[in-house]
Structures are given as structure tokens and as C-alpha cells.
Write a protein that holds these residues in place. Structure first.
Motif, short mmCIF file in Angstrom:
data_model
loop_
_atom_site.label_atom_id
_atom_site.label_comp_id
_atom_site.label_asym_id
_atom_site.label_seq_id
_atom_site.Cartn_x
_atom_site.Cartn_y
_atom_site.Cartn_z
N THR A 93 48.82 24.70 28.96
CA THR A 93 49.24 24.06 27.71
C THR A 93 49.81 25.11 26.77
O THR A 93 49.20 26.18 26.59
CB THR A 93 48.05 23.36 27.03
OG1 THR A 93 47.48 22.41 27.92
CG2 THR A 93 48.49 22.65 25.75
N VAL A 94 50.98 24.82 26.21
CA VAL A 94 51.63 25.74 25.29
C VAL A 94 51.50 25.22 23.86
O VAL A 94 51.78 24.05 23.58
CB VAL A 94 53.13 25.92 25.64
CG1 VAL A 94 53.82 26.78 24.59
CG2 VAL A 94 53.27 26.57 27.00
N VAL A 95 51.09 26.11 22.96
CA VAL A 95 51.07 25.83 21.53
C VAL A 95 51.79 26.98 20.84
O VAL A 95 51.32 28.13 20.89
CB VAL A 95 49.63 25.69 20.99
CG1 VAL A 95 49.67 25.47 19.48
CG2 VAL A 95 48.91 24.55 21.68
N SER A 117 62.93 24.95 30.34
CA SER A 117 62.15 23.83 29.83
C SER A 117 62.76 22.52 30.32
O SER A 117 63.89 22.48 30.81
CB SER A 117 62.10 23.85 28.30
OG SER A 117 63.40 23.75 27.75
N ARG A 148 54.39 21.47 26.61
CA ARG A 148 54.51 21.60 25.16
C ARG A 148 54.99 20.26 24.61
O ARG A 148 56.14 19.87 24.83
CB ARG A 148 55.49 22.71 24.79
CG ARG A 148 55.74 22.81 23.27
CD ARG A 148 56.90 23.74 22.98
NE ARG A 148 56.51 25.13 23.15
CZ ARG A 148 57.36 26.10 23.49
NH1 ARG A 148 58.62 25.79 23.76
NH2 ARG A 148 56.94 27.34 23.59
N ASP A 149 54.10 19.54 23.97
CA ASP A 149 54.43 18.20 23.45
C ASP A 149 54.98 17.32 24.57
O ASP A 149 56.02 16.66 24.42
CB ASP A 149 55.44 18.30 22.31
CG ASP A 149 54.90 19.07 21.12
OD1 ASP A 149 53.67 19.01 20.90
OD2 ASP A 149 55.69 19.74 20.43
#
Length: 350
Positions: free
Chosen positions: A124-126, A196, A152-153
Motif C-alpha cells: 500500500t502506498v501513501v 502506474s 494508491r487510492d
């Protein structure tokens, strides 16, 4: 000849000759760089079964970069070529992560002397940081860089993590072959995105397919080496005045095991070509090769060990080296039921 046109018999013969020459060269190099006895001795040592010098030899030969384009400093080779090299490394009991590293370098299209691995599950990317946990990563204990697919989202993001950065926690694990595996946890670790969206997910998926297929090729080499050793033993070991290989039960076992190996090699070649051509059947063909490896190929070193009899169960014998490596490599291929489902679904649509 167009990209989609079937190869001619001359093309097939030329390719086969080139791959055979590559295998001969690889075998000659590895025969001077490594032995199965040295692999067995690593199991006696206090550290993991990994040799930095032989890995440096493999890197210097450019094997982990064989799938990287020539314009980016790589070998510009095919997946079949990687599989030939992986099979040779398996036959030589080479304790290196060739399949995984080559797949990572293909995914990044970057030649690097650092050992890079692709993590299978998503994190998970924040912001610019990634978090996640991976229970067992083969050769994760010696990796220097990690390629991570994260979310990410709800959008897939493929990026790089340097293992020396903050938030990277590695705990050593010892699988059956004593390779330097590790459980890895990333906690708010700096993350450098490469791609992405759908293309990131596709690149990651194709990299994992290449890693798994090359691992099957390595298993072909492991099984072939184990079976060849059993054949040699069956020819010279005599009981009641004749070689044990003359007995029907042993003769049939060795022949059946050779058939399993040849089928696996054919499945690997077919799947490799499909991946190169981006054929719609590439994914199920990879799963078919993997399923065969999990279901049948892994049993070859077990059968070879039985041919040797009691002597194979001694620590000094090399049979258990192949047995351990096969059992450990199979665990990196995913679940048997997962691949069986993919193959059966594909077959029903044909």
C-alpha cells in the motif's frame, strides 16, 4: 516473415542449434565455477546456502540481464535463452536466484549489478511511502533492491525500494535448501514509482510469469541432474550378479522420470514462445508448465533418491541436495489449485 507468421523448419532448426550451443557453453562455464559437492558443503556451514563469488560470476556473464534490451545495456535475449541458462544452473546446483533476478531486471528494463527481486503480493502506498508484509521471500536475505506493486487510492503503482532505507525489516528464514530467504516488512518506506495504472499491473504480472517459468526450467535442470545420477548408479550398482538397472521396476521408474522431464521442457519452451509473442494463451501455458512442475516434476528427485536406496539418506551423498532444492523451488510457484483452475478454464474454452 511477419511477427505472427509461424516459423519455418529452418528457423526452428537454427533456434534449436543456437540454444543447444548456449547450453553447452553454460555447462562448460559452470563445471569450472561450481560443483554439487560445494552445494552440499554449504548445507554444513553456519550461514545460508549462497555463494557471493559464484553470483558475481553469473552477474559478470550477464545472465541476470539477458532479457534486458541491448539499448539499455542488457543481452537483448529471449525468454527461451533465460530458461536454458536457468536449466543449466539447476543442473549444476547453483545456489543463486537467477530466475527471480532476471525477471526483475526485465521488469525494470535496467541493467544493474545489484540483486533485485520482484515481490509477489501487493503493498500500500501513501504519499511517497510504501507499506506491506511478505512472509517468505526466496533470497530476500541477500536482496539489495525490491520491485513492489502497491495500491494508491485503488490504482496500481509499480516502484522500487532500496533495502538499506528506513522502514525495511528483514527476518531470516531457513527453507529446506538453506537458501537465504527472509520475511520482509515495509513500514512507511521510501518508494520510487516506475509506472502506474493498468500498465504497472501488467508489467508486474508478466515479470512474475517470467520468474515462474524460468524457475520451472531450473527445476527441469535439477530433475535431470538427479535422474542422470540415478541412471549412472543403476548401471554400476550390482545385486545378485546383475546391475539394478536391469530390473524392470527400476528401469521403468527411470524411463518414466525422463519422460516427465522432457514433457516439462517442451511445456517451458511453448510457454516461453507464447510470452515472447504476447499470445493470448501465454498465461494458461505458463500455468500449465507450472502445474506440471508442481504435480509431476518435483517427484523426480524423490524417485531418484529411492533408486539410490539407503546410501542416498546419508548426509555425505549428493542426492538430498537435488531433493531439497526441488522441494524449495516448487514452493515459489504458487498453489497447485490456482494453476489447475487457470488451465482447466482455458481447456474448456478451446
Amino acid at each position: 516473415m511477419t511477427r505472427d507468421a509461424p516459423p519455418s523448419l529452418h528457423d526452428i532448426a537454427d533456434t534449436a542449434a543456437e540454444l543447444a550451443e548456449l547450453r553447452t557453453t553454460a555447462d562448460d562455464i559452470l563445471a569450472q565455477a561450481w560443483t554439487t559437492e560445494r552445494a552440499r558443503m554449504l548445507l554444513d556451514g553456519p550461514g545460508p546456502a549462497f555463494d557471493e563469488n559464484v553470483w558475481k560470476t553469473v552477474v559478470d556473464m550477464g545472465w541476470p540481464d539477458v532479457l534486458v534490451a541491448e539499448t539499455r545495456g542488457g543481452g537483448g535475449g529471449t525468454l527461451r535463452e533465460l530458461c536454458v541458462l536457468a536449466e543449466a544452473s539447476g543442473a549444476a546446483a547453483l545456489p543463486v536466484p537467477l530466475a527471480a533476478a532476471a525477471a526483475a531486471n526485465w521488469c525494470e528494463q535496467r541493467r544493474t549489478g545489484e540483486l533485485t527481486l520482484v515481490l509477489d503480493e501487493a503493498g500500500t502506498v501513501v504519499g511517497d511511502e510504501v507499506s506491506g508484509s511478505w512472509p517468505i521471500v526466496p533470497f530476500g536475505g541477500v536482496a539489495e533492491r525490491l520491485l513492489v506493486l502497491a495500491s494508491r487510492d485503488d490504482e496500481p503503482v509499480l516502484g522500487v525500494v532500496e533495502v538499506g532505507d528506513r522502514g525495511v525489516h528483514r527476518t531470516s528464514e531457513q527453507p529446506l535448501d538453506h537458501s537465504p530467504s527472509a520475511s520482509i516488512t515495509l513500514t512507511s518506506t521510501p518508494f520510487r514509482p516506475l509506472d502506474s495504472g493498468a500498465s504497472a499491473a501488467t508489467r508486474h504480472h508478466e515479470a512474475m510469469s517470467r520468474s515462474r517459468l524460468a524457475t520451472v526450467a531450473e527445476l527441469v535442470g535439477i530433475a535431470s541432474s538427479a535422474n542422470d545420477a540415478a541412471v549412472d548408479y543403476a548401471k554400476m550398482r550390482k545385486t545378485f550378479g546383475q546391475p539394478i538397472g536391469a530390473r524392470q521396476a527400476i528401469k521403468h521408474r527411470l524411463v518414466d522420470q525422463r519422460s516427465v522431464i522432457e514433457i516439462a521442457r517442451a511445456l517451458v519452451n511453448r510457454a516461453a514462445d507464447a510470452c515472447e509473442l504476447q499470445h493470448p494463451d501465454a498465461e494458461p501455458l505458463v500455468s500449465l508448465a507450472v502445474f506440471w512442475a508442481i504435480d509431476s516434476l518435483r517427484r523426480v528427485p524423490e524417485g531418484a533418491t529411492q533408486v539410490f536406496g539407503g546410501i542416498a539418506y546419508t548426509w555425505e551423498h549428493e542426492a538430498h541436495v537435488h531433493l531439497r532444492r526441488a522441494a524449495t523451488r516448487v514452493t515459489t510457484l504458487g498453489s497447485r489449485s490456482e494453476h489447475r483452475t487457470v488451465v482447466s478454464t482455458w481447456l474448456r474454452t478451446r
